[in-house]
Design a protein around this motif. Sequence first.
Motif, mmCIF file in Angstrom:
data_model
loop_
_atom_site.group_PDB
_atom_site.id
_atom_site.type_symbol
_atom_site.label_atom_id
_atom_site.label_comp_id
_atom_site.label_asym_id
_atom_site.label_seq_id
_atom_site.Cartn_x
_atom_site.Cartn_y
_atom_site.Cartn_z
ATOM 1 N N ILE A 141 0.848 -1.197 0.000
ATOM 2 C CA ILE A 141 0.000 0.000 0.000
ATOM 3 C C ILE A 141 0.882 1.246 0.000
ATOM 4 O O ILE A 141 1.910 1.293 0.686
ATOM 5 N N GLU A 142 0.506 2.210 -0.816
ATOM 6 C CA GLU A 142 1.171 3.510 -0.797
ATOM 7 C C GLU A 142 0.512 4.329 0.309
ATOM 8 O O GLU A 142 -0.682 4.645 0.237
ATOM 9 N N LEU A 143 1.270 4.633 1.341
ATOM 10 C CA LEU A 143 0.696 5.178 2.572
ATOM 11 C C LEU A 143 0.148 6.590 2.406
ATOM 12 O O LEU A 143 -0.754 6.999 3.145
ATOM 13 N N SER A 144 0.640 7.343 1.450
ATOM 14 C CA SER A 144 0.160 8.713 1.268
ATOM 15 C C SER A 144 -1.195 8.759 0.559
ATOM 16 O O SER A 144 -1.961 9.715 0.730
ATOM 17 N N THR A 145 -1.515 7.723 -0.201
ATOM 18 C CA THR A 145 -2.755 7.724 -0.997
ATOM 19 C C THR A 145 -3.717 6.597 -0.653
ATOM 20 O O THR A 145 -4.903 6.667 -0.985
ATOM 21 N N GLY A 146 -3.213 5.534 -0.016
ATOM 22 C CA GLY A 146 -4.037 4.361 0.248
ATOM 23 C C GLY A 146 -4.154 3.430 -0.947
ATOM 24 O O GLY A 146 -4.898 2.443 -0.903
ATOM 25 N N HIS A 147 -3.420 3.715 -2.013
ATOM 26 C CA HIS A 147 -3.488 2.882 -3.221
ATOM 27 C C HIS A 147 -2.768 1.556 -2.987
ATOM 28 O O HIS A 147 -1.625 1.523 -2.552
ATOM 29 N N VAL A 148 -3.464 0.450 -3.310
ATOM 30 C CA VAL A 148 -2.920 -0.890 -3.115
ATOM 31 C C VAL A 148 -2.470 -1.463 -4.453
ATOM 32 O O VAL A 148 -3.190 -1.383 -5.455
ATOM 33 N N SER A 149 -1.274 -2.038 -4.469
ATOM 34 C CA SER A 149 -0.736 -2.684 -5.665
ATOM 35 C C SER A 149 -0.357 -4.120 -5.335
ATOM 36 O O SER A 149 -0.002 -4.438 -4.197
ATOM 37 N N ARG A 150 -0.434 -4.985 -6.346
ATOM 38 C CA ARG A 150 -0.038 -6.388 -6.176
ATOM 39 C C ARG A 150 1.208 -6.659 -7.012
ATOM 40 O O ARG A 150 1.191 -6.484 -8.236
ATOM 41 N N LEU A 151 2.284 -7.074 -6.360
ATOM 42 C CA LEU A 151 3.523 -7.403 -7.048
ATOM 43 C C LEU A 151 3.633 -8.911 -7.208
ATOM 44 O O LEU A 151 3.524 -9.654 -6.219
ATOM 45 N N GLY A 159 16.134 -12.249 -4.202
ATOM 46 C CA GLY A 159 17.500 -12.752 -4.254
ATOM 47 C C GLY A 159 17.828 -13.341 -2.904
ATOM 48 O O GLY A 159 16.958 -13.469 -2.033
ATOM 49 N N TYR A 160 19.085 -13.698 -2.695
ATOM 50 C CA TYR A 160 19.474 -14.262 -1.412
ATOM 51 C C TYR A 160 19.370 -13.185 -0.329
ATOM 52 O O TYR A 160 20.101 -12.200 -0.348
ATOM 53 N N ARG A 161 18.429 -13.365 0.604
ATOM 54 C CA ARG A 161 18.107 -12.414 1.670
ATOM 55 C C ARG A 161 17.907 -11.017 1.100
ATOM 56 O O ARG A 161 18.298 -10.013 1.685
ATOM 57 N N ASP A 162 17.252 -10.962 -0.049
ATOM 58 C CA ASP A 162 17.105 -9.685 -0.747
ATOM 59 C C ASP A 162 15.802 -9.676 -1.544
ATOM 60 O O ASP A 162 15.260 -10.720 -1.914
ATOM 61 N N SER A 163 15.313 -8.462 -1.817
ATOM 62 C CA SER A 163 14.107 -8.279 -2.620
ATOM 63 C C SER A 163 14.000 -6.814 -3.017
ATOM 64 O O SER A 163 14.757 -5.966 -2.533
ATOM 65 N N ILE A 164 13.034 -6.525 -3.862
ATOM 66 C CA ILE A 164 12.803 -5.137 -4.278
ATOM 67 C C ILE A 164 12.413 -4.254 -3.089
ATOM 68 O O ILE A 164 12.641 -3.044 -3.093
ATOM 69 N N PHE A 165 11.857 -4.887 -2.046
ATOM 70 C CA PHE A 165 11.375 -4.123 -0.886
ATOM 71 C C PHE A 165 12.520 -3.513 -0.080
ATOM 72 O O PHE A 165 12.305 -2.598 0.704
ATOM 73 N N LYS A 166 13.717 -4.010 -0.280
ATOM 74 C CA LYS A 166 14.877 -3.440 0.393
ATOM 75 C C LYS A 166 15.426 -2.218 -0.338
ATOM 76 O O LYS A 166 16.263 -1.509 0.206
ATOM 77 N N HIS A 167 14.953 -2.011 -1.544
ATOM 78 C CA HIS A 167 15.576 -0.989 -2.388
ATOM 79 C C HIS A 167 14.615 0.099 -2.878
ATOM 80 O O HIS A 167 14.979 1.260 -2.929
ATOM 81 N N HIS A 168 13.369 -0.285 -3.264
ATOM 82 C CA HIS A 168 12.491 0.680 -3.912
ATOM 83 C C HIS A 168 11.203 0.975 -3.145
ATOM 84 O O HIS A 168 10.468 1.876 -3.503
ATOM 85 N N TYR A 169 10.923 0.196 -2.096
ATOM 86 C CA TYR A 169 9.672 0.418 -1.368
ATOM 87 C C TYR A 169 9.929 0.595 0.128
ATOM 88 O O TYR A 169 9.111 0.216 0.962
ATOM 89 N N GLN A 170 11.062 1.192 0.471
ATOM 90 C CA GLN A 170 11.389 1.387 1.878
ATOM 91 C C GLN A 170 10.612 2.557 2.480
ATOM 92 O O GLN A 170 10.162 2.497 3.615
ATOM 93 N N GLN A 171 10.467 3.637 1.746
ATOM 94 C CA GLN A 171 9.828 4.842 2.262
ATOM 95 C C GLN A 171 8.442 5.031 1.646
ATOM 96 O O GLN A 171 8.278 4.982 0.428
ATOM 97 N N GLY A 172 7.457 5.235 2.495
ATOM 98 C CA GLY A 172 6.120 5.558 2.004
ATOM 99 C C GLY A 172 5.277 4.386 1.560
ATOM 100 O O GLY A 172 4.167 4.573 1.050
ATOM 101 N N PHE A 173 5.762 3.157 1.771
ATOM 102 C CA PHE A 173 5.002 1.963 1.400
ATOM 103 C C PHE A 173 5.025 0.966 2.554
ATOM 104 O O PHE A 173 5.918 0.999 3.401
ATOM 105 N N ALA A 174 4.043 0.070 2.560
ATOM 106 C CA ALA A 174 4.025 -1.007 3.551
ATOM 107 C C ALA A 174 3.426 -2.255 2.921
ATOM 108 O O ALA A 174 2.520 -2.171 2.077
ATOM 109 N N ILE A 175 3.925 -3.397 3.318
ATOM 110 C CA ILE A 175 3.347 -4.674 2.889
ATOM 111 C C ILE A 175 2.117 -4.941 3.755
ATOM 112 O O ILE A 175 2.188 -4.857 4.982
ATOM 113 N N ILE A 176 1.003 -5.253 3.115
ATOM 114 C CA ILE A 176 -0.217 -5.521 3.886
ATOM 115 C C ILE A 176 -0.641 -6.990 3.832
ATOM 116 O O ILE A 176 -1.387 -7.457 4.693
#
Length: 344
Positions: A141-151, A159-176
């Motif tokens: 979910i994008e916390l500023s708008t409430g917009h939900v996306s499915r990845l 990757g090994y102990r890695d994902s896109i969430f460590k790089h592009h969705y750290q600020q302003g997003f949350a996994i729901i």
Amino acid sequence: MKESVSLQAFNTFGLRAKAHQIKTANNKDELCTYWQNAHEQKLPTLILGGGSNVLFTEDFNGIVIRNCIAGIEITEDEQYWSVYVGAGENWHALIEYLLEKNIYGLENLALIPGNVGSAPIQNIGAYGKELKDVCAYVDIIELSTGHVSRLTNEACQFGYRDSIFKHHYQQGFAIIAVGLQLSKKWEPILTYGDLSKLSLETVTPKDVFGSVCSMRTSKLPDPTLTGNAGSFFKNPIVDIRIAQHLKAEYPFCPQYVQQDGVKLAAGWLIDQCGLKGHQIGGAAVHMKQALVLINKDGLATGKDIVNLAAYIRQKVFERFGVQLEPEVRFIGQHGEINAVDAIS
């Protein structure tokens, strides 16, 4: 803002760090509201799950929002069970719940601490299995708008102990929520540890679950008794030439061939440096598993653990020429900081 509340109960290291406020979000609307209110006040925010993979290096100068979104929904077709899980569900409790319903496929990942929402960030893994093997999608979910996306699985860039969430969705997003796809054609993975002693012909999912739980409890401290965050360092992946050189010098060095190199056992490297039990301040290397750093007697500070991790990294590099990287996320005064930089 002069409020100050303890984070000790919300991080498995049991560190006595503090935050300005702690909010508990039970649904995506509350998650957005708390984040937006903090943003309006120009305060740092931290979305926190089970607190099992974070190290508070100091007090957090902002608002912690606990993601406690619950719910488990199961559907099925001829080939698969599809499991939709809220981010706030406990990971191990989920595996137990599914086993009771004769739904299999997560047994190798038993007793990994933390909540479901944190699992994709690290692409958690153990005993030959990783989350990416069973993850169909992740809802954010994008916390500023409430917009939900499915990845999709591919979009998560696991990757090994890695994902896109460590790089592009750290600020302003949350996994729901996380969507799991579990095959009805169960195939045991028995390549690691005591699992190799089980018979491929007769083994059951509950046998695997029980064996994994026994292995983990025999060498990993219970965080409710001794503060820790499980495996502190990633198992390093090195070039095959480096691996061959190490094998020649250390014939008993555990090695696992990967697509992108050879994985070494970080715990073995640390143990060979004679660091089990080594202590700096209130932080110590666990006596049974060198990959685990502990808050000994509950007296450690975040700085103690950072200093111990830096010392371990230095000693391993001096002996083996291998650089260890923390698996644990480091949280500073204003949010996440680069863990490698902090211990270099």
